[in-house]
Enzyme design. Structure first.
Site, PDB file in Angstrom:
ATOM      1  N   PRO A   9       0.800  -1.226   0.000  1.00 29.86           N
ATOM      2  CA  PRO A   9       0.000   0.000   0.000  1.00 29.86           C
ATOM      3  C   PRO A   9       0.835   1.280   0.000  1.00 29.86           C
ATOM      4  CG  PRO A   9      -0.117  -1.110   2.132  1.00 29.86           C
ATOM      5  CD  PRO A   9       0.526  -2.068   1.177  1.00 29.86           C
ATOM      6  N   ASN A  10       0.352   2.219  -0.777  1.00 30.93           N
ATOM      7  CA  ASN A  10       0.900   3.573  -0.895  1.00 30.93           C
ATOM      8  C   ASN A  10       2.210   3.644  -1.675  1.00 30.93           C
ATOM      9  OD1 ASN A  10      -1.196   4.983   0.607  1.00 30.93           O
ATOM     10  ND2 ASN A  10      -0.418   3.848   2.374  1.00 30.93           N
ATOM     11  N   ARG A  17       4.987  10.940  -2.643  1.00 28.71           N
ATOM     12  CA  ARG A  17       4.617  10.779  -1.250  1.00 28.71           C
ATOM     13  C   ARG A  17       5.818  11.079  -0.351  1.00 28.71           C
ATOM     14  NH1 ARG A  17       4.834   4.666   1.199  1.00 28.71           N
ATOM     15  NH2 ARG A  17       3.847   5.248   3.142  1.00 28.71           N
ATOM     16  N   TYR A  22      11.013   9.231   1.271  1.00 27.18           N
ATOM     17  CA  TYR A  22      11.066   8.164   0.269  1.00 27.18           C
ATOM     18  C   TYR A  22      11.748   8.561  -1.045  1.00 27.18           C
ATOM     19  CZ  TYR A  22       7.703   5.987   3.436  1.00 27.18           C
ATOM     20  OH  TYR A  22       7.097   5.449   4.539  1.00 27.18           O
ATOM     21  N   ASN A  75       8.181  -5.247  -0.652  1.00 26.23           N
ATOM     22  CA  ASN A  75       8.060  -4.078   0.209  1.00 26.23           C
ATOM     23  C   ASN A  75       6.592  -4.036   0.636  1.00 26.23           C
ATOM     24  OD1 ASN A  75       7.791  -1.680   1.497  1.00 26.23           O
ATOM     25  ND2 ASN A  75       8.986  -0.488   0.004  1.00 26.23           N
ATOM     26  N   ALA A  78       2.953  -0.467   4.940  1.00 27.09           N
ATOM     27  CA  ALA A  78       2.469  -0.493   6.322  1.00 27.09           C
ATOM     28  C   ALA A  78       2.023  -1.881   6.770  1.00 27.09           C
ATOM     29  CB  ALA A  78       1.327   0.503   6.481  1.00 27.09           C
ATOM     30  N   GLU A  99      12.746  -8.967   2.375  1.00 27.82           N
ATOM     31  CA  GLU A  99      11.900  -7.856   2.842  1.00 27.82           C
ATOM     32  C   GLU A  99      12.649  -6.553   2.600  1.00 27.82           C
ATOM     33  OE1 GLU A  99      10.946  -8.121   7.029  1.00 27.82           O
ATOM     34  OE2 GLU A  99      10.324  -6.020   7.103  1.00 27.82           O
ATOM     35  N   HIS A 101      12.580  -2.193   2.551  1.00 24.75           N
ATOM     36  CA  HIS A 101      12.001  -0.880   2.862  1.00 24.75           C
ATOM     37  C   HIS A 101      12.898   0.205   2.307  1.00 24.75           C
ATOM     38  CE1 HIS A 101       9.268  -2.957   5.516  1.00 24.75           C
ATOM     39  NE2 HIS A 101      10.315  -3.614   5.969  1.00 24.75           N
ATOM     40  N   ARG A 108      12.608   5.729  12.650  1.00 24.83           N
ATOM     41  CA  ARG A 108      11.331   6.438  12.536  1.00 24.83           C
ATOM     42  C   ARG A 108      10.451   6.174  13.766  1.00 24.83           C
ATOM     43  NH1 ARG A 108       8.935   5.374   6.757  1.00 24.83           N
ATOM     44  NH2 ARG A 108       7.648   7.145   7.425  1.00 24.83           N
TER      45      ARG A 108
END
Ligand code: DQA
Length: 149
Positions: A9-10, A17, A22, A75, A78, A99, A101, A108
């Site tokens: 998502p996103n 964004r 990012y 990725n 969330a 995985e 990111h 964060r």
């Protein structure tokens, strides 16, 4: 080798964004660079993005038995921090995965430190920006131990 790249998502908003977190490279740019890199590495790359947890679960299941995929780069956005369902799907198809990111999730908010996937991942990449996709693909193409068929 056939590799499936999943963005959750996103990540369709990559490039616009929160660019301070990012960066300004779009997902289209990331995917087309990855496709070019894949052809140089002589691997087949499929790309899938969805904002929906169930759609990601369905795609992972389809990649499983007879799905012609040897490894996944994911990725999960969330869903990293919430999804037992995506974890179970990856374990259910016994698919080795990386995985990934874009941001350093450990630098964060505290809720980003926990991942439902990391303890089952072959490797976890974070904080390299979109360069992480290049590193993940090179690893998955050349060095990742995949299931014997
Ligand atoms: C992300 C990190 C997640 O915490 C976040 O929810 C994302 C993107 C990353 O690529 O840095 O959507 O996975």
């Amino acid at each position: 080798r056939r590799i499936l790249l999943i963005n959750g998502p996103n990540l369709n908003l990559l490039g616009t964004r929160e660019p301070q977190v990012y960066g300004s490279t779009t997902l289209d740019d990331v995917v087309s660079s990855a496709k070019e890199q894949a052809s140089k590495l002589s691997v087949h790359l499929e790309s899938f993005q969805s904002n929906h947890e169930g759609a990601i679960v369905d795609r992972i299941q389809a990649a499983g038995v007879g799905g012609g995929v040897d490894a996944i780069i994911i990725n999960p956005g969330a869903y990293t921090h919430t999804s037992v369902a995506i974890r179970d799907a990856l374990l259910g198809v016994e698919m080795p995965f990386v995985e990934l990111h874009v941001s350093n999730v450990h630098a964060r908010e505290p809720f980003r430190k926990h991942s439902y996937l990391s303890d089952k991942a072959t490797a976890v990449i974070c904080g390299l920006g979109v360069h992480g996709y290049t590193v993940a693909l090179e690893f998955a193409a050349k060095h990742m131990k995949i299931k014997d068929k």
